[in-house]
Design a protein around this motif. Structure first.
Motif, PDB file in Angstrom:
ATOM      1  N   ASP A  87      -7.054  39.236  -9.935  1.00 46.38           N
ATOM      2  CA  ASP A  87      -7.259  37.893  -9.386  1.00 46.38           C
ATOM      3  C   ASP A  87      -5.951  37.315  -8.860  1.00 46.38           C
ATOM      4  N   GLY A  88      -4.866  37.532  -9.607  1.00 41.88           N
ATOM      5  CA  GLY A  88      -3.568  37.011  -9.182  1.00 41.88           C
ATOM      6  C   GLY A  88      -3.093  37.653  -7.902  1.00 41.88           C
ATOM      7  N   ALA A  89      -3.244  38.973  -7.783  1.00 36.55           N
ATOM      8  CA  ALA A  89      -2.804  39.680  -6.576  1.00 36.55           C
ATOM      9  C   ALA A  89      -3.603  39.239  -5.365  1.00 36.55           C
ATOM     10  N   ILE A  90      -4.924  39.114  -5.536  1.00 36.53           N
ATOM     11  CA  ILE A  90      -5.767  38.676  -4.417  1.00 36.53           C
ATOM     12  C   ILE A  90      -5.430  37.237  -4.030  1.00 36.53           C
ATOM     13  N   SER A  91      -5.138  36.409  -5.010  1.00 37.49           N
ATOM     14  CA  SER A  91      -4.808  35.009  -4.724  1.00 37.49           C
ATOM     15  C   SER A  91      -3.503  34.899  -3.943  1.00 37.49           C
ATOM     16  N   VAL A  92      -2.493  35.696  -4.328  1.00 41.67           N
ATOM     17  CA  VAL A  92      -1.231  35.706  -3.580  1.00 41.67           C
ATOM     18  C   VAL A  92      -1.478  36.170  -2.153  1.00 41.67           C
ATOM     19  N   LEU A  93      -2.286  37.220  -1.996  1.00 44.02           N
ATOM     20  CA  LEU A  93      -2.597  37.726  -0.662  1.00 44.02           C
ATOM     21  C   LEU A  93      -3.312  36.667   0.170  1.00 44.02           C
ATOM     22  N   PHE A  94      -4.252  35.954  -0.438  1.00 43.04           N
ATOM     23  CA  PHE A  94      -4.967  34.896   0.282  1.00 43.04           C
ATOM     24  C   PHE A  94      -4.003  33.813   0.749  1.00 43.04           C
ATOM     25  N   ILE A  95      -3.091  33.399  -0.106  1.00 45.30           N
ATOM     26  CA  ILE A  95      -2.137  32.348   0.265  1.00 45.30           C
ATOM     27  C   ILE A  95      -1.273  32.796   1.438  1.00 45.30           C
ATOM     28  N   VAL A  96      -0.754  34.014   1.366  1.00 42.47           N
ATOM     29  CA  VAL A  96       0.116  34.518   2.430  1.00 42.47           C
ATOM     30  C   VAL A  96      -0.665  34.666   3.731  1.00 42.47           C
ATOM     31  N   LEU A  97      -1.886  35.169   3.657  1.00 41.37           N
ATOM     32  CA  LEU A  97      -2.696  35.351   4.863  1.00 41.37           C
ATOM     33  C   LEU A  97      -3.014  34.018   5.527  1.00 41.37           C
TER      34      LEU A  97
ATOM     35  N   THR B  72     -16.443  32.977  -1.466  1.00 36.54           N
ATOM     36  CA  THR B  72     -17.058  32.623  -0.185  1.00 36.54           C
ATOM     37  C   THR B  72     -16.511  31.300   0.326  1.00 36.54           C
ATOM     38  N   ALA B  73     -16.371  30.342  -0.571  1.00 28.11           N
ATOM     39  CA  ALA B  73     -15.868  29.028  -0.176  1.00 28.11           C
ATOM     40  C   ALA B  73     -14.431  29.114   0.335  1.00 28.11           C
ATOM     41  N   ALA B  74     -13.593  29.903  -0.341  1.00 26.78           N
ATOM     42  CA  ALA B  74     -12.198  30.043   0.096  1.00 26.78           C
ATOM     43  C   ALA B  74     -12.134  30.626   1.503  1.00 26.78           C
ATOM     44  N   TRP B  75     -12.958  31.636   1.765  1.00 29.11           N
ATOM     45  CA  TRP B  75     -12.985  32.250   3.097  1.00 29.11           C
ATOM     46  C   TRP B  75     -13.435  31.237   4.150  1.00 29.11           C
ATOM     47  N   LEU B  76     -14.404  30.402   3.819  1.00 31.07           N
ATOM     48  CA  LEU B  76     -14.901  29.418   4.782  1.00 31.07           C
ATOM     49  C   LEU B  76     -13.874  28.315   5.042  1.00 31.07           C
ATOM     50  N   VAL B  77     -13.103  27.957   4.037  1.00 27.31           N
ATOM     51  CA  VAL B  77     -12.048  26.961   4.251  1.00 27.31           C
ATOM     52  C   VAL B  77     -11.039  27.472   5.279  1.00 27.31           C
ATOM     53  N   GLY B  78     -10.708  28.738   5.201  1.00 26.81           N
ATOM     54  CA  GLY B  78      -9.749  29.317   6.144  1.00 26.81           C
ATOM     55  C   GLY B  78     -10.387  29.984   7.341  1.00 26.81           C
ATOM     56  N   PHE B  79     -11.649  29.704   7.603  1.00 25.56           N
ATOM     57  CA  PHE B  79     -12.410  30.441   8.616  1.00 25.56           C
ATOM     58  C   PHE B  79     -11.776  30.360  10.001  1.00 25.56           C
ATOM     59  N   VAL B  80     -11.456  29.172  10.477  1.00 29.51           N
ATOM     60  CA  VAL B  80     -10.958  29.019  11.844  1.00 29.51           C
ATOM     61  C   VAL B  80      -9.585  29.669  12.027  1.00 29.51           C
TER      62      VAL B  80
END
Length: 343
Positions: free
Chosen positions: A129-139, A233-241
């Motif tokens: 979870d931590g690794a994916i969260s860091v990746l999400f923030i950087v992306l 799903t919600a996190a992906w939609l927040v960053g969708f655009v």
């Protein structure tokens, strides 16, 4: 104000006023210091435009919320400190371009601090979870940086997304996050007085990285209490655009054999212009899209909409939009169209 209380309008009003008033002296400082973005073949603007608008947004966001940052015992102070570090990183990049690897390493370090303070997606219940969260923030941070490619677009998307997240934070009982996000939204709105087409000042990397980082980390903090599939799903939609824009650019540059990390007028905003929309309308369209997808994500997180239905529909829409965008011509035709050295 206590955590969980609804945010008052005071910090947001102060943030909007601070951003609007501070942008002009920073614009003059940038002009005197030579911190300007000059027109070029890979840029959409037509005249030299000063940077430093991102500093106004960061100050406008954090200054009205500083008393709250001192009072709260949540991970918000760590988030704010890491966001400041990312803003300074962007400012250094505005002054003298840094290597991509150095930027990514610094962003990952800042993201790791926030994740270690508790902001993470609840996907598997382990270290992944931590690794994916860091990746999400950087992306998302870098996707937002790429989105800053036309007057008013990044500030408009930032205002809409952060306002939506502020509502979600308030509903989730995170009044501290709601205040910070409402101040960010207002700071972006105040900056638009100077950044609306034709822009008199740009936010630069200092602003786009700051906004993207705050949105990404706040998204994780807001969604942490929700079930795994709904939160993801919600996190992906927040960053969708912003992420859709990045996907469109990377796919089109790969197909055209162009450098993936080199700037160009091949983003969603530029394609919308080819379709006939003006700069202000493009900003409004992307603002509406980002606000809609962010709110949809919050509905999914709160189980007002089923993740199992929204996720495949959103994925199909994203794929369709990426493919449709490839049909809009943004590269000059000619013999060097597929040359790796072309821009």
């Amino acid at each position: 104000m206590t955590v969980g209380a609804l945010p008052s309008a005071g910090p947001a009003v102060a943030a909007a006023a601070t951003s609007a008033l501070l942008s002009e002296p920073l614009r003059r400082l940038a002009l005197r210091s030579g911190l300007v973005d000059c027109p070029g073949v890979r840029k959409a603007h037509q005249r030299p435009t000063p940077y430093l608008g991102g500093v106004a947004i960061a100050v406008a966001t954090l200054l009205p919320t500083f008393p709250l940052l001192r009072a709260t015992e949540s991970g918000l102070p760590v988030m704010a400190a890491a966001a400041v570090a990312v803003c300074v990183l962007g400012l250094a990049d505005d002054v003298r371009p840094l290597s991509p690897l150095l930027r990514l390493a610094a962003e990952a370090g800042a993201a790791s601090l926030v994740v270690s303070a508790g902001a993470r997606l609840p996907l598997f219940g382990n270290a992944l979870d931590g690794a994916i969260s860091v990746l999400f923030i950087v992306l998302l941070t870098n996707a937002f940086n790429l989105l800053d490619n036309m007057d008013g677009v990044a500030a408009a998307v930032g205002a809409g997304t952060s306002a939506s997240l502020a509502a979600g934070a308030a509903l989730a009982g995170r009044g501290d996050l709601a205040v910070l996000l409402s101040a960010l939204s207002a700071g972006c709105a105040g900056f638009l007085f100077h950044n609306w087409a034709p822009a008199r000042i740009f936010m630069g990397d200092a602003g786009s990285l700051f906004i993207g980082f705050v949105l990404a980390t706040a998204t994780l903090a807001v969604l942490r209490p929700y079930p795994a599939i709904a939160a993801g799903t919600a996190a992906w939609l927040v960053g969708f655009v912003p992420m859709l824009d990045t996907a469109v650019v990377l796919v089109s540059r790969h197909r055209a054999r162009r450098p993936l990390l080199q700037g160009g007028t091949d983003h969603l905003s530029h394609r919308l212009r080819v379709l006939g929309l003006s700069g202000p309308r493009i900003a409004l369209v992307l603002f509406a899209a980002a606000t809609s997808t962010s709110l949809t994500g919050l509905f999914v997180a709160r189980r007002a909409l089923p993740a199992w239905g929204v996720l495949p529909l959103g994925a199909a829409s994203a794929i369709g939009l990426v493919l449709f965008a490839q049909r809009i011509p943004v590269y000059p035709r000619g013999r060097d169209q597929h040359s790796p050295s072309s821009s």
